[in-house]
Design a protein around this motif. Structure first.
Motif, PDB file in Angstrom:
ATOM      1  N   TYR A  96     -12.324  -3.356 -27.191  1.00  0.00           N
ATOM      2  CA  TYR A  96     -13.615  -2.681 -27.328  1.00  0.00           C
ATOM      3  C   TYR A  96     -14.787  -3.544 -26.854  1.00  0.00           C
ATOM      4  N   ASP A 138     -18.012  -4.761 -25.193  1.00  0.00           N
ATOM      5  CA  ASP A 138     -19.226  -4.020 -24.848  1.00  0.00           C
ATOM      6  C   ASP A 138     -19.636  -4.193 -23.391  1.00  0.00           C
ATOM      7  N   ARG A 171      -6.543  -1.504 -20.905  1.00  0.00           N
ATOM      8  CA  ARG A 171      -7.158  -1.154 -22.190  1.00  0.00           C
ATOM      9  C   ARG A 171      -6.772   0.276 -22.599  1.00  0.00           C
ATOM     10  N   SER A 200      -8.743   5.193 -30.682  1.00  0.00           N
ATOM     11  CA  SER A 200      -9.677   5.879 -29.794  1.00  0.00           C
ATOM     12  C   SER A 200      -9.984   5.054 -28.552  1.00  0.00           C
ATOM     13  N   HIS A 201     -10.086   5.729 -27.436  1.00  0.00           N
ATOM     14  CA  HIS A 201     -10.469   5.014 -26.221  1.00  0.00           C
ATOM     15  C   HIS A 201     -11.813   5.491 -25.686  1.00  0.00           C
ATOM     16  N   ARG A 202     -12.518   6.292 -26.448  1.00  0.00           N
ATOM     17  CA  ARG A 202     -13.824   6.776 -25.996  1.00  0.00           C
ATOM     18  C   ARG A 202     -14.802   5.622 -25.763  1.00  0.00           C
ATOM     19  N   LYS A 203     -14.871   4.677 -26.701  1.00  0.00           N
ATOM     20  CA  LYS A 203     -15.788   3.542 -26.558  1.00  0.00           C
ATOM     21  C   LYS A 203     -15.420   2.707 -25.335  1.00  0.00           C
ATOM     22  N   ILE A 204     -14.141   2.595 -25.052  1.00  0.00           N
ATOM     23  CA  ILE A 204     -13.681   1.839 -23.884  1.00  0.00           C
ATOM     24  C   ILE A 204     -14.187   2.498 -22.606  1.00  0.00           C
ATOM     25  N   ASP A 252     -16.683   4.782 -22.317  1.00  0.00           N
ATOM     26  CA  ASP A 252     -18.150   4.791 -22.270  1.00  0.00           C
ATOM     27  C   ASP A 252     -18.709   3.434 -21.858  1.00  0.00           C
ATOM     28  N   ALA A 253     -18.126   2.352 -22.380  1.00  0.00           N
ATOM     29  CA  ALA A 253     -18.582   1.000 -21.999  1.00  0.00           C
ATOM     30  C   ALA A 253     -18.360   0.749 -20.511  1.00  0.00           C
ATOM     31  N   GLN A 254     -17.244   1.246 -19.975  1.00  0.00           N
ATOM     32  CA  GLN A 254     -16.965   1.052 -18.553  1.00  0.00           C
ATOM     33  C   GLN A 254     -17.936   1.844 -17.686  1.00  0.00           C
ATOM     34  N   TYR A 300     -10.585  11.183 -20.186  1.00  0.00           N
ATOM     35  CA  TYR A 300     -11.965  11.363 -20.625  1.00  0.00           C
ATOM     36  C   TYR A 300     -12.175  12.792 -21.102  1.00  0.00           C
TER      37      TYR A 300
END
Length: 177
Positions: free
Chosen positions: A89, A91, A107, A117-121, A123-125, A172
Motif C-alpha cells: 500500500y 503511497d 502488488r 483490497s487493491h483499490r488503494k494500490i 488509485d496510488a498508481q 479496476y
C-alpha cells in the motif's frame, strides 16, 4: 534507478502460505502466476530468502519427510508482515512504465492472493502517473531541444496509456463497479 527486487513479492507469497523455496520458485516460473512478470533464477530466489531471513522478515524451520529430503519451510514474521503491507500500500509508487509492469502487477497479484483490497494500490498508481504527467507537461513549453521535446512527448504518451489501462482494466472496474 535501482532494479526492482522481489523481496516483498516473496513475503506476500509466504504470507499467503508458509512454503519452501522450490514452491516459491514454481510461482515465478508459472505463467499463470508470476512467470510473465519476473525472471528469477534458483540462486536469486535463495539469495532473497537468505536476505529476508537475515533481516528477520521471515523465519525458516526444517520440515522432515519420509520420502524426500528435509526442506526449509518459511513463514513471515511480524516485521516481515509490516514490510509487506508497507510495500503493498505504498503511497508513492513509481510512475515508470517498467516498474508498473513489474511492481504494480506484483502488488495486484499479491493483493488478490491475500484477499485484500487493491483499490488503494490502483488509485496510488493512477495518482503517481498523473502527477508525473503534470510535471512533464509543465516542462514541455520550456524545452528547447527537439530531442527533449520528442522524448517528453513519448513518455507523456506512455503515461496516458498507463492511466487509461489502469482505469479500464477489469480489476479496476470490479472494484469500483
Amino acid at each position: 534507478m535501482s532494479r526492482p527486487v522481489p523481496d516483498e513479492v516473496i513475503l506476500g507469497l509466504i504470507k499467503a502460505k508458509p512454503t519452501h523455496g522450490y514452491e516459491l520458485l514454481e510461482c515465478f516460473r508459472s505463467r499463470q502466476q508470476l512467470g510473465r512478470i519476473w525472471t528469477l533464477s534458483t540462486s536469486q530466489l535463495y539469495a532473497v530468502l537468505k536476505r529476508l531471513e537475515q533481516a528477520k522478515a521471515i523465519r525458516g524451520r526444517k520440515i522432515s519427510s519420509s520420502n524426500a529430503p528435509p526442506r526449509i519451510e518459511y513463514e513471515v514474521t511480524p516485521s516481515g508482515e509490516t514490510q509487506l503491507f508497507s510495500w503493498l500500500y505504498a503511497d508513492d509508487p513509481s510512475p515508470s512504465i517498467h516498474r508498473i509492469r513489474v511492481l504494480f502487477l506484483s502488488r495486484i497479484y499479491i493483493a488478490n492472493l491475500l484477499g485484500v483490497s487493491h483499490r488503494k494500490i490502483i488509485d496510488a498508481q493512477i495518482i503517481a502517473c498523473e502527477s508525473q504527467k503534470a510535471k512533464l507537461e509543465s516542462r514541455l513549453p520550456n524545452e528547447i531541444s527537439d530531442i527533449e521535446r520528442l522524448t517528453i512527448n513519448y513518455v507523456l504518451s506512455q503515461l496516458d496509456a498507463a492511466v487509461r489501462w489502469l482505469k479500464e482494466s477489469d480489476f479496476y472496474l470490479r472494484i469500483i463497479g
